[in-house]
Design an enzyme around this catalytic site. Structure first.
Site, PDB file in Angstrom:
ATOM      1  N   ARG A 119       2.598  20.006   6.407  1.00 27.15           N
ATOM      2  CA  ARG A 119       3.596  19.079   6.950  1.00 27.15           C
ATOM      3  C   ARG A 119       4.683  19.758   7.802  1.00 27.15           C
ATOM      4  O   ARG A 119       5.005  19.261   8.876  1.00 27.15           O
ATOM      5  CB  ARG A 119       4.241  18.246   5.832  1.00 27.15           C
ATOM      6  CG  ARG A 119       3.247  17.359   5.078  1.00 27.15           C
ATOM      7  CD  ARG A 119       3.919  16.428   4.084  1.00 27.15           C
ATOM      8  NE  ARG A 119       4.720  15.436   4.751  1.00 27.15           N
ATOM      9  CZ  ARG A 119       6.036  15.457   4.849  1.00 27.15           C
ATOM     10  NH1 ARG A 119       6.736  16.414   4.282  1.00 27.15           N
ATOM     11  NH2 ARG A 119       6.669  14.522   5.510  1.00 27.15           N
ATOM     12  N   GLU A 177       0.830  -1.209   0.000  1.00 25.69           N
ATOM     13  CA  GLU A 177       0.000   0.000   0.000  1.00 25.69           C
ATOM     14  C   GLU A 177       0.861   1.254   0.000  1.00 25.69           C
ATOM     15  O   GLU A 177       0.829   2.035   0.953  1.00 25.69           O
ATOM     16  CB  GLU A 177      -0.885   0.022   1.261  1.00 25.69           C
ATOM     17  CG  GLU A 177      -1.794  -1.162   1.435  1.00 25.69           C
ATOM     18  CD  GLU A 177      -2.479  -1.168   2.815  1.00 25.69           C
ATOM     19  OE1 GLU A 177      -2.003  -0.475   3.747  1.00 25.69           O
ATOM     20  OE2 GLU A 177      -3.494  -1.863   2.952  1.00 25.69           O
ATOM     21  N   CYS A 215      -2.186  33.507  10.324  1.00 30.01           N
ATOM     22  CA  CYS A 215      -1.967  34.053  11.662  1.00 30.01           C
ATOM     23  C   CYS A 215      -1.658  32.965  12.676  1.00 30.01           C
ATOM     24  O   CYS A 215      -2.459  32.679  13.577  1.00 30.01           O
ATOM     25  CB  CYS A 215      -3.188  34.848  12.094  1.00 30.01           C
ATOM     26  SG  CYS A 215      -3.629  36.074  10.882  1.00 30.01           S
ATOM     27  N   GLU A 216      -0.525  32.298  12.515  1.00 25.87           N
ATOM     28  CA  GLU A 216      -0.032  31.281  13.446  1.00 25.87           C
ATOM     29  C   GLU A 216       1.476  31.339  13.345  1.00 25.87           C
ATOM     30  O   GLU A 216       2.014  31.376  12.227  1.00 25.87           O
ATOM     31  CB  GLU A 216      -0.439  29.868  13.002  1.00 25.87           C
ATOM     32  CG  GLU A 216      -1.896  29.545  13.030  1.00 25.87           C
ATOM     33  CD  GLU A 216      -2.312  28.831  14.304  1.00 25.87           C
ATOM     34  OE1 GLU A 216      -1.419  28.412  15.077  1.00 25.87           O
ATOM     35  OE2 GLU A 216      -3.521  28.697  14.501  1.00 25.87           O
TER      36      GLU A 216
HETATM   37  C1  LIG Z   1      -1.390   6.022   5.223  1.00 22.96           C
HETATM   38  C2  LIG Z   1      -1.438   4.581   4.957  1.00 22.96           C
HETATM   39  C3  LIG Z   1      -0.654   4.012   3.952  1.00 22.96           C
HETATM   40  C4  LIG Z   1       0.340   4.792   3.130  1.00 22.96           C
HETATM   41  O1  LIG Z   1       1.431   5.216   3.871  1.00 22.96           O
HETATM   42  P1  LIG Z   1       2.682   5.866   3.107  1.00 22.96           P
HETATM   43  O2  LIG Z   1       3.640   6.195   4.173  1.00 22.96           O
HETATM   44  O3  LIG Z   1       2.176   7.063   2.402  1.00 22.96           O
HETATM   45  O4  LIG Z   1       3.194   4.833   2.176  1.00 22.96           O
HETATM   46  C5  LIG Z   1      -0.803   2.664   3.697  1.00 22.96           C
HETATM   47  N1  LIG Z   1      -1.663   1.908   4.425  1.00 22.96           N
HETATM   48  C6  LIG Z   1      -2.424   2.424   5.400  1.00 22.96           C
HETATM   49  C7  LIG Z   1      -3.359   1.539   6.139  1.00 22.96           C
HETATM   50  C8  LIG Z   1      -2.343   3.761   5.702  1.00 22.96           C
HETATM   51  O5  LIG Z   1      -3.098   4.269   6.687  1.00 22.96           O
END
Ligand SMILES: *Cc1c(COP(=O)(O)O)cnc(C)c1O
Length: 425
Positions: A321, A282, A353-354
């Protein structure tokens, strides 16, 4: 300039992405402006696919990193599936007709509405709801029973591995809210006799984000592999799918060492090549972070004896970020000659404004940069626009996708009318 940015380089004095000059985009579409390179994203996908080719695998892009539907369509067209964390993301998947058998849905707090959407997606339901609590498993079972179908699930395992990343993006420790530990999962396996509408076919893990070493991954992979075999042998569960999550970090600064895609995929192949599991990953950040930049214009310089402030037209509302995790982003002038001028300690700050509204702090930055000049905040393709908001009543900015010589608006800039559209007098 550096291999971090495969598609960004200075050429004839200006910063270009692919065959497009960034200054032309800033002038044509205004700033702040997100710009992405399609070639950079497709390059990352191809490297992952090549590395995982020996395995039965599926790359499920983590939509939350950058959820623009135009990008999602292109990522799916390249053979990827999607990893979702909300009903809104499932709606985006629906908008691009992403195939059900390539969609997984993670998250600790899925609502009944979201679960029903997932179970009925495209008639068949998605490939897997990734269950994160025992109560969620029971609710999915009940809703599947009401809909008279079988719910296909993986269970998210929390392997208690320290990913050595920022605590806010660490997810695989028992002190984090995510997943179930080994004992909880074995108890759920016992309870499966009563959960007749669940088809438990896999395990998932995701231990954190921006992870810069492979050893935490290896530890977590070995742990999930052992648990999968235990569930097959002791409980006769038909576990045939392991989702290894995302989290592979990318270099944000010059000299920062992140795992190469080749080493990462080689590790996965080494551990799983002889195993009877389909392997899912993922990746979010890894596909999109270094494909994108946030273009911004200098509004004012405030000279101070020790450190100047450069006020630009982008802020924490567009890129949170730095404010949220003190994340580092390189900032590059769009004109190369600026990089050769005299430097001074500078904070690059926004109009919000932070005091946490900064994009970069304590950088050696050219004194010559002044009103009207443009700079690019680099590595802004992941968790940039998708985490942006309208704080200080700032309309959300436009997004541009560049491919070769072409630049396409993939999200128009919001107007002031958009700010109050849903409000009632
Ligand atoms: C956010 C997330 C990702 C992706 O994370 P990256 O650091 O962007 O690769 C994959 N799986 C799950 C369950 C997430 O919450």
């Amino acid at each position: 300039m550096s291999h971090r940015f495969s598609e960004y380089r200075y050429q004839n004095g200006d910063l270009w992405v692919e065959q497009v000059r960034l200054k032309d985009l800033a002038q044509a579409y205004g700033t702040p402006l997100y710009v992405y390179s399609l070639s950079a994203i497709e390059g990352q996908i191809q490297r992952l696919q090549k590395g995982l080719a020996p395995l039965n695998h599926l790359i499920c892009y983590a939509v939350k990193a950058n959820s623009n539907i135009n990008l999602l369509r292109k990522i799916v067209d390249n053979g990827c599936g999607l990893d979702l964390v909300s009903g809104g993301e499932l709606f985006r998947a629906h908008r691009i007709k992403a195939p059900a058998e390539k969609i997984v849905f993670s998250g600790v707090g899925k609502t009944a509405t979201e679960i029903k959407m997932a179970l009925s997606y495209q008639g068949t339901g998605i490939k897997s709801l990734h269950v994160e609590s025992v109560e969620e498993a029971r609710l999915i079972n009940q809703l599947a029973s009401e809909l008279k179908l079988q719910a296909s699930i993986c269970v998210r395992f929390n392997p208690n591995v320290d990913p050595k990343t920022h605590p806010y993006i660490s997810t695989g420790l028992h002190s984090n809210k995510f997943g179930l530990n080994r004992e909880e999962i074995l108890d759920l396996a016992e309870e499966m006799k009563e959960l007749k509408h669940l088809k438990w076919h896999g395990l998932s893990i995701h231990i954190g984000s921006q992870i810069l070493e492979l050893s935490p991954f290896e530890q977590a992979y070995l742990d999930v592999l052992k648990l999968a075999h235990d569930l097959r042998q002791k409980y006769s569960l038909p576990i045939n799918c392991l989702d290894l999550g995302g989290g592979v970090g990318v270099p944000y600064r010059q000299g920062e060492v992140a795992p190469s895609i080749e080493d990462y995929t080689a590790l996965i192949c080494r551990l799983f090549e002889k195993e009877p599991f389909q392997i899912l990953i993922e990746p979010g950040r890894n596909l999109v972070a270094n494909s994108g930049v946030l273009l911004t214009r200098v509004l004012y310089r405030k000279p101070r004896p020790l450190k100047d402030f450069l006020v630009v037209d982008a802020s924490m509302a567009e890129l949170i970020r730095p404010c949220l995790y003190e994340a580092y982003h390189d900032v590059w002038p769009l004109e190369e000659k600026q990089t050769k001028n005299e430097m001074k300690q500078t904070d690059i700050v926004g109009p919000v404004c932070e005091s946490s509204d900064f994009l970069a702090q304590n950088r050696d930055f050219p004194i010559s940069l002044s009103q009207g000049d443009f700079v690019a905040v680099m590595s802004a393709g992941a968790y940039g626009f998708s985490m942006s908001g309208q704080f200080n009543s700032r309309p959300r900015v436009a997004e541009i996708l560049v491919s070769s010589t072409q630049a396409q608006v993939i999200r128009r800039r919001e107007t002031f009318d958009d700010l109050t559209r849903e409000e009632m007098l």
